[in-house]
Design a protein around this motif. Structure first.
Motif, PDB file in Angstrom:
ATOM      1  N   VAL A 117     -19.389   4.456  48.514  1.00 39.28           N
ATOM      2  CA  VAL A 117     -19.222   4.229  47.081  1.00 39.28           C
ATOM      3  C   VAL A 117     -20.025   3.011  46.637  1.00 39.28           C
ATOM      4  O   VAL A 117     -20.653   3.022  45.575  1.00 39.28           O
ATOM      5  N   TYR A 118     -20.016   1.974  47.450  1.00 35.78           N
ATOM      6  CA  TYR A 118     -20.762   0.747  47.157  1.00 35.78           C
ATOM      7  C   TYR A 118     -21.564   0.340  48.384  1.00 35.78           C
ATOM      8  O   TYR A 118     -21.175   0.598  49.521  1.00 35.78           O
ATOM      9  N   THR A 119     -22.673  -0.348  48.125  1.00 35.89           N
ATOM     10  CA  THR A 119     -23.403  -1.060  49.173  1.00 35.89           C
ATOM     11  C   THR A 119     -23.365  -2.537  48.814  1.00 35.89           C
ATOM     12  O   THR A 119     -23.766  -2.921  47.710  1.00 35.89           O
ATOM     13  N   LEU A 120     -22.865  -3.359  49.737  1.00 31.64           N
ATOM     14  CA  LEU A 120     -22.726  -4.790  49.502  1.00 31.64           C
ATOM     15  C   LEU A 120     -23.709  -5.564  50.369  1.00 31.64           C
ATOM     16  O   LEU A 120     -23.943  -5.216  51.530  1.00 31.64           O
ATOM     17  N   ALA A 121     -24.259  -6.612  49.786  1.00 32.28           N
ATOM     18  CA  ALA A 121     -25.097  -7.548  50.532  1.00 32.28           C
ATOM     19  C   ALA A 121     -24.264  -8.785  50.834  1.00 32.28           C
ATOM     20  O   ALA A 121     -23.773  -9.450  49.910  1.00 32.28           O
TER      21      ALA A 121
END
Length: 328
Positions: free
Chosen positions: A234-238
């Protein structure tokens, strides 16, 4: 005329700033090791652990999130209903177990005792009738009472004694209460119902998608109404920390560096350097040639180096080109 004066003033200020930077720049003694690379950081792809419609997504690309922040939620109506059903079943099983552990009620004990008393009276009556018939038979030498009457009286006594024995055993069972095996079975069924509740509560908690670490949202890949699945991020986080510059050093310069050495990092958009230190030096050469090598070919090998950045101002971005200077 005023515009010309303003332009000249701007040019003069720029020239002074350039001269000041030139005079105060770090001296290059020709021995410093200068490396070129790109900013790198870790990423994490977040997906819901269940398969249900997405009800809400709370953050957008570029937002900073902290560990534990709720990023999205699934539709939980079905799970809530199943949880309520499981709790009701567990409550009913608790009552079953409590009844078994409490044993027989006083009324049940009194009822069993009364039945035993009744069966005892029936047995006494049957015995008296048999004795009376036998007495009459003896006194009349068998003429007043037939053998069939005697047999019937004996049969009634045996039946009454059997019923009395059954009543006594039933009274003993009521007095002793439920068997240990029945209580253990009810306890196991209650434990299973509670475990089912725990599973549903865990699934309900996982209907919320939470940030595992402090990070920046790089991509929002789904929207409310989409069907979530564990295989669909759903999300890609750095991850904001740590950050490093991935660079490469020649084999001839490998002996000039070691983990922990101080370094400065510069990027094109900022003149002020960022402090850093060497955190990792690969033990394996990149693009390793064939086994048989010439001396020139061996010196062309490069090794990956990660220079950790102390970027408190959050100036570095993933993929950004950077220059690393290691003072010797």
């Amino acid at each position: 005329m005023n515009k010309k004066v303003a332009v000249l003033a701007v040019i003069a200020v720029s020239a002074c700033a350039a001269l000041a930077w030139y005079l105060t720049r770090p001296a290059d003694n020709g021995k410093d090791l200068v490396l070129y690379g790109n900013v790198d950081l870790r990423q994490v792809s977040l997906a819901f652990n269940g398969s249900e419609r997405i009800a809400k997504l709370n953050v957008e690309e570029g937002q900073h999130v902290n560990a534990g922040d709720v990023l999205g939620e699934l539709d939980t109506k079905t799970l809530t209903l199943r949880l309520a059903q499981s709790r009701a079943q567990a409550a009913a099983q608790e009552q079953v177990l409590a009844r078994l552990k409490a044993g027989s009620r006083p009324e049940e004990l009194a009822q069993a005792k009364a039945r035993t008393t009744q069966m005892q009276a029936d047995a006494d009556l049957a015995r008296q009738q048999l004795e009376r018939v036998q007495s009459v038979s003896r006194e009349s030498n068998g003429r007043a009472v037939s053998q069939q009457d005697i047999d019937n009286a004996q049969g009634k006594l045996k039946a009454a004694l059997a019923q009395l024995d059954a009543a006594r055993k039933s009274q003993e069972l009521v007095h002793n209460g439920p068997r240990r095996e029945d209580i253990a079975q009810a306890q196991a069924q209650l434990d299973a119902a509670r475990a089912d509740i725990a599973v549903l509560e865990h699934q309900l908690s996982e209907a919320q998608l939470k940030a595992p670490v402090n990070a920046v949202v790089r991509a929002r890949l789904m929207e409310p109404g989409d069907m979530a699945a564990p295989q669909r991020p759903v999300y890609t986080l750095a991850i904001a920390n740590p950050k490093w510059v991935r660079t490469y050093v020649k084999e001839t310069d490998l002996g000039r560096i070691k983990p922990g050495m101080a370094a400065s990092i510069r990027i094109d958009s900022q003149q002020e350097p960022i402090a850093g230190k060497i955190g990792y030096i690969s033990s394996v050469a990149e693009f390793t040639p064939k086994t048989v090598q010439t001396e020139d070919l061996r010196t062309a090998l490069v090794y990956e180096v990660r220079v950790l950045a102390d970027d408190k101002a959050d100036r570095l971005r993933m993929g950004m080109p950077a220059t690393v200077r290691i003072v010797q």
